[in-house]
Design an enzyme around this catalytic site. Structure first.
Site, PDB file in Angstrom:
ATOM      1  CB  CYS A  87      -0.897   0.030   1.228  1.00 17.77           C
ATOM      2  SG  CYS A  87      -1.928  -1.414   1.373  1.00 17.77           S
ATOM      3  NE  ARG A 129       5.866   1.893  -2.424  1.00 16.25           N
ATOM      4  CZ  ARG A 129       6.308   1.492  -1.242  1.00 16.25           C
ATOM      5  NH1 ARG A 129       5.652   0.593  -0.574  1.00 16.25           N
ATOM      6  NH2 ARG A 129       7.392   1.977  -0.735  1.00 16.25           N
ATOM      7  CD1 TRP A 187      -1.605  -6.588  -1.492  1.00 16.09           C
ATOM      8  CD2 TRP A 187      -1.533  -5.893  -3.600  1.00 16.09           C
ATOM      9  NE1 TRP A 187      -1.345  -7.676  -2.271  1.00 16.09           N
ATOM     10  CE2 TRP A 187      -1.294  -7.285  -3.581  1.00 16.09           C
ATOM     11  CE3 TRP A 187      -1.530  -5.222  -4.834  1.00 16.09           C
ATOM     12  CZ2 TRP A 187      -1.067  -8.024  -4.731  1.00 16.09           C
ATOM     13  CZ3 TRP A 187      -1.299  -5.964  -5.978  1.00 16.09           C
ATOM     14  CH2 TRP A 187      -1.079  -7.344  -5.919  1.00 16.09           C
ATOM     15  CG  ASN A 244       0.908   2.011   3.793  1.00 18.84           C
ATOM     16  OD1 ASN A 244      -0.182   2.132   3.247  1.00 18.84           O
ATOM     17  ND2 ASN A 244       2.044   2.439   3.265  1.00 18.84           N
ATOM     18  CD  GLU A 288      22.657 -10.621  -7.791  1.00 14.71           C
ATOM     19  OE1 GLU A 288      22.417 -11.302  -6.782  1.00 14.71           O
ATOM     20  OE2 GLU A 288      21.921  -9.690  -8.160  1.00 14.71           O
ATOM     21  CE  LYS A 326      18.526  -9.716  -9.420  1.00 14.74           C
ATOM     22  NZ  LYS A 326      19.397  -9.429  -8.318  1.00 14.74           N
ATOM     23  CD  GLU A 370      15.344 -11.311  -7.795  1.00 13.38           C
ATOM     24  OE1 GLU A 370      14.688 -10.999  -6.802  1.00 13.38           O
ATOM     25  OE2 GLU A 370      16.492 -10.890  -8.007  1.00 13.38           O
TER      26      GLU A 370
HETATM   27  C1  F6R Z   1      17.117  -9.779  -5.136  1.00 14.32           C
HETATM   28  C2  F6R Z   1      16.887  -8.883  -4.022  1.00 14.32           C
HETATM   29  C3  F6R Z   1      16.874  -9.454  -2.649  1.00 14.32           C
HETATM   30  C4  F6R Z   1      17.508  -8.455  -1.671  1.00 14.32           C
HETATM   31  C5  F6R Z   1      17.370  -8.967  -0.235  1.00 14.32           C
HETATM   32  C6  F6R Z   1      18.035  -8.035   0.756  1.00 14.32           C
HETATM   33  O1  F6R Z   1      17.132  -9.097  -6.348  1.00 14.32           O
HETATM   34  O2  F6R Z   1      16.694  -7.727  -4.196  1.00 14.32           O
HETATM   35  O3  F6R Z   1      17.522 -10.673  -2.592  1.00 14.32           O
HETATM   36  O4  F6R Z   1      18.847  -8.285  -2.010  1.00 14.32           O
HETATM   37  O5  F6R Z   1      16.009  -9.071   0.094  1.00 14.32           O
HETATM   38  O6  F6R Z   1      17.496  -6.763   0.712  1.00 14.32           O
HETATM   39  P1  F6R Z   1      18.285  -5.518   1.232  1.00 14.32           P
HETATM   40  O7  F6R Z   1      19.482  -5.345   0.382  1.00 14.32           O
HETATM   41  O8  F6R Z   1      17.321  -4.376   1.117  1.00 14.32           O
HETATM   42  O9  F6R Z   1      18.669  -5.797   2.656  1.00 14.32           O
END
Ligand code: F6R
Length: 620
Positions: free
Chosen positions: A2, A27, A75, A101, A493, A497, A500
């Site tokens: 939200c 969002r 949402w 929210n 990584e 990518k 996800e």
């Molecule tokens: C993947 C992604 C997540 C974040 C993870 C940590 O693309 O974005 O794996 O890296 O949730 O988030 P932060 O960096 O905000 O602590």
């Protein structure tokens, strides 16, 4: 999911509220609404199911007038997406308006109590108890700050609110209890929002509210109070250097692609903020530890989640090589349960151990808990964070900001580059402090760092090879990513990518591990992305590629532009510039990100908002 926006000032509120809400559309939401009040406290409300344009059409045909207002994109959680369940919600007499929210955990029992007092509810939401509680409390004390504090005393949950009361028409109240909320300061007008992006086109002077704070916004100023004690709080005003374009896709079809293209600029910003190439020196203004203290560091723990954890794995290699300090890397959810040092209740015992927390959002619950645990054990903590004034920054002794600007796409790209860029500079800094890197070497390294953005732009200028690889493999069900040395975290990584945003099952491995089990899965249906850039393990990765090929696996190699050998083993070669090994993670990230991106587009998925994921994970 939200979004909240609030405004009070000299302009008409409705257009500013809908503009702010439009910046939060990314969002996801299923309804939107605003409430607007004029100077006499005459308030009206408009809500619409579906896209913001539905609300906009309704406002175009019958505008709402008033210079104070609150808005929301919802949402659905409690109750279906319907007009009646949309925010704002008001009390039964139409005096108090609230947008919310988060979740009110004990709303059901509060509702029963209010119903017993004759209050009639219109919606199925948890939110609707709030305006009724505030109305009841205000009627008793005729004082808005006191009424809000008293109303919220019995409310449990994680939430952010914006509130208007018809009897106090010169005020919008913003409350933060775990869910993020910021205040934007203007000239003769002030704003609140659940995300600074919503108000960036109006102001960059931002106050980040802490948990348990409420802000009273009036046209002429803002006051912040502690929700529990009612005491006035002095807050720092941050000047955000984010561009107002951050909230728009510009000419790009997705935020992710836009953010991938912003990565060279992130590297340039890091240099600008922290390094002087001419003089060959680095300074981190907010690092929070003196050079003396850093000279005493003999051991480092890095803790982070997801992509940030992968950045930590790159950071380990960099710090061990350039700073010669031994580094452990943990996912935060594991780190906090490790016995890394005795509990001291915060007293510093272990001054030769440093913890580095990495987080884009600065709000990730596990990483924050890891910071708190480290502090409890008397360890110093530096965070590497993108979002200013976030919870992890406040809990740490010092911070190195990654200066990536706001990252909108759920899949992290430019924040990752900001993280590994910041860690690169940190490793040089530690190396210099520990007497391993002299001025000349520092200068050379910084000059090379400064060249990387141009090389990244070259890759970004033509991604046709990556698109061809995507077209070849977009129907795959599984994929492996393999690498060695700096290529190993890059492989992890790359796999993250892909999985996800394209929902293809992908695993990243240290290439040498393949033959210890995973190789059993290789067949002609298994694409394997091999990071085969030049370096000490180059020959070894070629052998690993041959192992894959011998079993029918399809190979996509990421390799240096001058490498002719690799083409003998790979079905596709994605070229990156030839660089010193420690710089390869910066350029290798781009084809990984773009491969995932193009595959997700071909599979017609919502690239910026993959299913089941949130940009900021505030639960453990
Ligand atoms: C993947 C992604 C997540 C974040 C993870 C940590 O693309 O974005 O794996 O890296 O949730 O988030 P932060 O960096 O905000 O602590």
């Amino acid at each position: 999911m939200c979004g909240i926006v609030g405004y009070i000032g000299t302009q008409q509120a409705a257009p500013l509220l809908t503009l702010g809400l439009s910046k939060l559309e990314y969002r996801g939401y299923d309804s939107a609404g605003i409430a607007v009040a004029d100077a006499a406290g005459e308030a009206s409300m408009r809500r619409a199911v579906g896209k913001l344009r539905n609300l906009q059409h309704s406002l175009d045909s019958a505008p709402l007038a008033g210079r104070a207002g609150i808005g929301h994109t919802r949402w659905a959680t409690h109750g279906a997406p319907s007009e009646i369940n949309s925010h704002p919600h008001r009390d039964a007499t139409g005096t108090v308006f609230v947008v919310h929210n988060g979740i009110i955990e004990n709303y059901a029992e509060i509702r029963v109590e209010l119903e017993a007092q004759g209050v009639e509810f219109r919606s199925q939401t948890d939110t609707e108890v709030l305006p009724n509680l505030i109305k009841r409390a205000y009627d008793e004390c005729q004082n808005l700050p006191r009424a809000i504090r008293s109303a919220l005393q019995g409310v449990r949950g994680a939430y952010a609110l914006a509130v208007m009361h018809s009897a106090v028409p010169d005020t919008v109240v913003a409350v933060r209890q775990t869910s993020p909320l910021v205040i934007g300061l203007g000239e003769g007008e002030n704003f609140c929002a659940s995300d600074a992006l919503a108000i960036l086109s109006e102001t960059r002077r931002i106050i980040f509210l802490d948990n348990g704070e409420m802000a009273f916004l009036r046209a002429e100023g803002v006051e912040v109070f502690d929700l529990e004690s009612g005491a006035r709080r002095q807050k720092e005003v941050q000047q955000l250097d984010w561009s107002a374009d951050s909230a728009n896709k510009g000419d790009f079809p997705h935020f992710m692609l836009k953010e991938v293209h912003e990565q060279p600029a992130v590297m340039e910003r890091l240099l600008h903020h922290y390094a002087d190439e001419e003089k060959g020196c680095i300074a981190f203004p907010h690092i929070g530890l003196s050079r003396e203290e850093l000279r005493g560091v003999r051991r480092i723990f890095i803790q982070a989640c997801g992509t940030s954890w992968h950045a930590g794995l790159v950071g380990k290699l960099l710090i061990e090589r350039l700073g010669l300090i031994s580094v452990d890397v943990d996912t935060s959810s594991e780190f906090r349960y490790r016995n890394v040092a005795p509990h001291t209740g915060g007293a510093i015992l272990d001054s030769d151990t440093l913890v580095i927390a990495i987080s884009q959002s600065g709000e990730t619950a596990d990483t924050l808990a890891g910071v708190q645990e480290a502090k409890e054990r008397g360890l110093k903590v530096i965070s590497v964070v993108n979002m200013p004034a976030s919870s992890i920054v406040r809990a740490s002794d010092g911070v190195i900001y990654t200066h990536a600007g706001p990252e909108v796409s759920v899949a992290s790209t430019k924040a990752y580059i900001g993280q590994i860029g910041a860690l690169y500079l940190l490793s040089l800094y530690l190396g210099e402090i520990h007497g391993l890197i002299d001025r000349a070497r520092m200068k050379r390294r910084l000059e090379k760092f400064a060249e990387v953005p141009r090389l990244m732009r070259e890759i970004l200028a033509d991604d046709s090879g990556i698109q061809r690889a995507a077209q070849r493999f977009w129907l795959a069900e599984h994929a492996f990513f393999i690498g060695r040395g700096y290529g190993q975290p890059s492989a992890l990584e790359g796999a993250l990518k892909l999985k996800e945003i394209s929902y293809i099952h992908a695993e990243g491995y240290a290439a040498g591990e393949l033959k210890h089990g995973p190789i059993a899965l290789i067949d002609e249906k298994m694409p394997v992305v091999a990071i085969a850039t030049q370096g000490v393990t180059y020959e070894k990765i070629l052998s690993n590629m041959q192992e894959v090929r011998a079993r029918g696996g399809k190979l996509i190699a990421v390799a240096g532009e001058d490498d002719e050998e690799v083409g003998k083993y790979a079905d596709f070669v994605l070229r990156v510039p030839e660089l010193t090994e420690s710089f390869t993670p910066f350029v290798v990230a781009l084809p990984m990100q773009l491969l995932a991106y193009h595959i997700a587009v071909l599979r017609d998925y919502d690239v910026d908002m993959p299913r089941n994921l949130a940009k900021s994970v505030t639960v453990e």
